[in-house]
Structure formats: C-alpha cells, structure tokens
Design a protein around this motif. Structure first.
Motif, mmCIF file in Angstrom:
data_model
loop_
_atom_site.group_PDB
_atom_site.id
_atom_site.type_symbol
_atom_site.label_atom_id
_atom_site.label_comp_id
_atom_site.label_asym_id
_atom_site.label_seq_id
_atom_site.Cartn_x
_atom_site.Cartn_y
_atom_site.Cartn_z
ATOM 1 N N ILE A 25 0.811 -0.782 -0.167
ATOM 2 C CA ILE A 25 0.406 -0.184 -0.476
ATOM 3 C C ILE A 25 0.874 0.872 0.039
ATOM 4 O O ILE A 25 0.552 2.124 -0.914
ATOM 5 C CB ILE A 25 -0.572 -0.145 0.910
ATOM 6 N N LEU A 26 1.577 0.939 1.104
ATOM 7 C CA LEU A 26 2.509 2.770 1.029
ATOM 8 C C LEU A 26 3.563 2.827 -0.576
ATOM 9 O O LEU A 26 3.955 3.973 -0.834
ATOM 10 C CB LEU A 26 3.948 2.643 2.431
ATOM 11 N N ARG A 27 4.002 1.538 -0.538
ATOM 12 C CA ARG A 27 4.916 1.443 -2.263
ATOM 13 C C ARG A 27 4.200 2.353 -3.212
ATOM 14 O O ARG A 27 4.280 2.874 -4.177
ATOM 15 C CB ARG A 27 5.169 0.405 -2.572
ATOM 16 N N ARG A 28 2.378 1.738 -3.217
ATOM 17 C CA ARG A 28 1.542 2.368 -4.436
ATOM 18 C C ARG A 28 0.620 3.564 -4.436
ATOM 19 O O ARG A 28 0.337 3.588 -5.287
ATOM 20 C CB ARG A 28 0.414 0.685 -4.535
ATOM 21 N N LEU A 29 1.929 4.160 -3.202
ATOM 22 C CA LEU A 29 0.847 5.762 -3.088
ATOM 23 C C LEU A 29 1.705 6.437 -4.025
ATOM 24 O O LEU A 29 2.794 6.336 -4.327
ATOM 25 C CB LEU A 29 1.045 5.922 -1.495
ATOM 26 N N PRO A 30 0.855 7.612 -4.955
ATOM 27 C CA PRO A 30 1.868 8.311 -5.135
ATOM 28 C C PRO A 30 2.472 8.964 -4.486
ATOM 29 O O PRO A 30 3.035 9.254 -3.049
ATOM 30 C CB PRO A 30 0.601 9.467 -5.458
ATOM 31 N N PRO A 31 4.733 9.039 -5.664
ATOM 32 C CA PRO A 31 4.603 8.923 -6.964
ATOM 33 C C PRO A 31 4.769 7.121 -6.522
ATOM 34 O O PRO A 31 5.247 6.403 -6.210
ATOM 35 C CB PRO A 31 5.896 9.318 -7.076
ATOM 36 N N GLU A 32 3.749 6.247 -7.543
ATOM 37 C CA GLU A 32 4.189 4.985 -6.791
ATOM 38 C C GLU A 32 5.309 4.195 -7.995
ATOM 39 O O GLU A 32 5.458 4.455 -8.571
ATOM 40 C CB GLU A 32 2.294 4.743 -7.543
ATOM 41 N N THR A 33 5.470 3.033 -6.466
ATOM 42 C CA THR A 33 6.448 2.448 -7.660
ATOM 43 C C THR A 33 5.803 1.436 -8.568
ATOM 44 O O THR A 33 4.784 0.206 -8.021
ATOM 45 C CB THR A 33 7.441 1.486 -6.191
ATOM 46 N N SER A 34 6.314 1.047 -9.719
ATOM 47 C CA SER A 34 5.816 0.240 -10.962
ATOM 48 C C SER A 34 5.821 -1.219 -9.967
ATOM 49 O O SER A 34 6.643 -1.218 -9.328
ATOM 50 C CB SER A 34 6.430 0.903 -12.252
ATOM 51 N N TRP A 35 4.677 -1.601 -10.159
ATOM 52 C CA TRP A 35 4.930 -3.156 -10.559
ATOM 53 C C TRP A 35 5.951 -4.093 -11.041
ATOM 54 O O TRP A 35 6.860 -4.889 -10.037
ATOM 55 C CB TRP A 35 3.699 -3.973 -11.258
ATOM 56 N N LYS A 36 6.636 -3.285 -12.254
ATOM 57 C CA LYS A 36 7.484 -4.614 -13.148
ATOM 58 C C LYS A 36 9.176 -4.049 -11.416
ATOM 59 O O LYS A 36 9.778 -5.124 -11.225
ATOM 60 C CB LYS A 36 8.089 -3.126 -14.273
ATOM 61 N N ALA A 37 8.481 -2.615 -10.827
ATOM 62 C CA ALA A 37 10.196 -2.717 -9.974
ATOM 63 C C ALA A 37 10.099 -3.488 -8.901
ATOM 64 O O ALA A 37 10.971 -3.968 -8.190
ATOM 65 C CB ALA A 37 9.998 -1.186 -9.918
ATOM 66 N N LEU A 38 9.417 -3.673 -8.585
ATOM 67 C CA LEU A 38 8.502 -4.243 -7.242
ATOM 68 C C LEU A 38 9.028 -6.280 -7.532
ATOM 69 O O LEU A 38 9.121 -6.496 -6.752
ATOM 70 C CB LEU A 38 6.751 -4.415 -6.580
ATOM 71 N N ALA A 39 7.960 -6.418 -8.691
ATOM 72 C CA ALA A 39 9.104 -8.015 -8.843
ATOM 73 C C ALA A 39 10.268 -8.140 -9.256
ATOM 74 O O ALA A 39 10.373 -8.439 -8.345
ATOM 75 C CB ALA A 39 8.158 -8.031 -10.670
ATOM 76 N N GLU A 40 11.052 -7.099 -9.356
ATOM 77 C CA GLU A 40 12.540 -6.826 -10.281
ATOM 78 C C GLU A 40 13.115 -7.061 -8.303
ATOM 79 O O GLU A 40 14.189 -8.209 -7.688
ATOM 80 C CB GLU A 40 13.114 -6.407 -10.047
ATOM 81 N N GLU A 41 12.598 -6.064 -7.500
ATOM 82 C CA GLU A 41 13.336 -5.902 -6.413
ATOM 83 C C GLU A 41 12.504 -7.894 -4.787
ATOM 84 O O GLU A 41 12.899 -7.775 -3.791
ATOM 85 C CB GLU A 41 12.542 -5.020 -5.408
ATOM 86 N N PHE A 42 11.651 -7.760 -4.998
ATOM 87 C CA PHE A 42 10.763 -8.969 -4.574
ATOM 88 C C PHE A 42 11.320 -10.686 -5.237
ATOM 89 O O PHE A 42 10.848 -11.298 -4.581
ATOM 90 C CB PHE A 42 9.585 -8.798 -3.985
#
Length: 216
Positions: A170-187
């Motif tokens: 929730i915090l990472r997707r709040l504006p300015p949101e982190t893209s799903w691609k970046a999150l997928a790579e991170e986790f």
C-alpha cells in the motif's frame, strides 16, 4: 442567500476550526471537494487532470490560511468561482508549457538529424523534479498504513514472503507509485502474483479504511 450562508462555505468554516492534517479538517474539505467537483470547468486535454490536482492541492493548502492573500474570501466570490479561476489559470500554464515542449522537441529532432545520432530525445524540463503534491487524503492513508495499529496489514502477506505484505505494498503504491515491474524485480516475484495479492487482500482493507473515514 449570501456567500456566508452557502453550505459549502459553512463546511469550510467547520474545517478551518481544526488544525492542518487533522481528520476533522480533512473530512470537511473532502465533502467540499465532492460537492464542488461537478461544478468545475471541464475540458478534454491531456493535462486537465494535472491542473485539477493542482487546484485541489491549492484549495486544501490555502482555504484556511490567513494573511497570505490566498485565503478564500466569501465576500468576493463563491468557492466554485474561486476554484474555477485558479483551475483555468493552471490549464493556461500547462498549455503554454506544452507549446514550449513541442517547440523544444522539434528543435531537438532537427539537431539529431543533422548530427546523425538517432535515439531517445531528452527534454531538459524532464530533469527538473516536480514538487510533491500530497493531498490530505493521501496523507491520511499513509499515516494509517504506517501505523498499522492492529498489525493486520503486516500480518497479511504473500505466502512464504512475509516481507511482501499489505503495509509495504500500500505504501509503495501510493503516489508517486513504484511500478509493478520494479516491485517484481525487488522481491523476486511475478507481476501477476503481486498485483493479484494487492487487489484481493490490500485493496479491500484500503477501501474499508476509506469508508470508515468518510472518504469513499
């Protein structure tokens, strides 16, 4: 009926009785936004939503201020007129900026053709970071998620990945949101895994909070 008798103005008066960032102020300002929104100037331009967001930020930051020259004056205009004037000024600013960017891009394309260096054009304006506009609703959501008073957000996570929980997403997707691609790579997880979990587990909790606070 004078502007002082306007129900919208009465909501503003009530909101301004409370300190900035407090939930009572945010709730009353949110009510004003809901009532004024259908009455605002509309146009179909790519930058309209940006100008509208600037208008709401301006409203929340200035409607209760005193001695700045920006405070809303009910003796001069209605709240709708006041905000429409600001909105149309911002739209004009965006139009002028768009014209400048198009001229700069055209110039860059000519320069690139002469130099024989094709590639992605970089607009210098893009290098200038925009000041963050944080609407009161986003501030409230962020504070709620960070506090996680019941521990439910942290406890709700993707199986085998406690670090990927509702609080984090929730915090990472709040504006300015982190893209799903970046999150997928991170986790190290697939995008569908993250987005499906977010929609099924995080969004309902987010919506429940919004309903409890009168935002939705």
């Amino acid at each position: 009926m004078t502007e002082f008798d306007d129900p919208l103005y009465q909501l503003v008066v009530e909101a301004c009785k409370h300190p900035p960032g407090s939930l009572p102020r945010q709730r009353n300002l949110t009510k004003v936004i809901r009532l004024v929104s259908p009455k605002l100037w509309r146009e179909y331009t790519p930058y309209y939503q940006d100008a509208l967001q600037q208008t709401w930020t301006y409203f929340c930051q200035n409607v209760c201020e005193k001695g700045t020259g920006e405070k809303y004056d009910p003796a001069r205009s209605s709240i709708t007129t006041w905000l429409n004037y600001y909105l149309r000024r911002r739209l004009q600013d965006h139009f002028i900026q768009q014209q400048k960017q198009q001229a700069l891009q055209a110039s860059s394309q000519v320069w690139g053709a002469k130099s024989g260096e094709p590639g992605e054009l970089m607009n210098p304006i893009d290098l200038v970071p925009a000041p963050p506009d944080v609407p009161p609703i986003l501030e409230a959501v962020k504070a709620w998620a960070e506090a996680d008073a019941t521990g439910e957000l942290c406890a709700t996570h993707i199986k085998g990945h406690p670090e990927v929980n509702c609080q984090v997403l929730i915090l990472r997707r709040l504006p300015p949101e982190t893209s799903w691609k970046a999150l997928a790579e991170e986790f190290g997880l697939a995008i569908p895994t993250l987005s499906t979990f977010y929609q099924r587990q995080c969004v309902p909790r987010l919506r429940k909070f919004g309903e409890s606070e009168g935002y939705v």
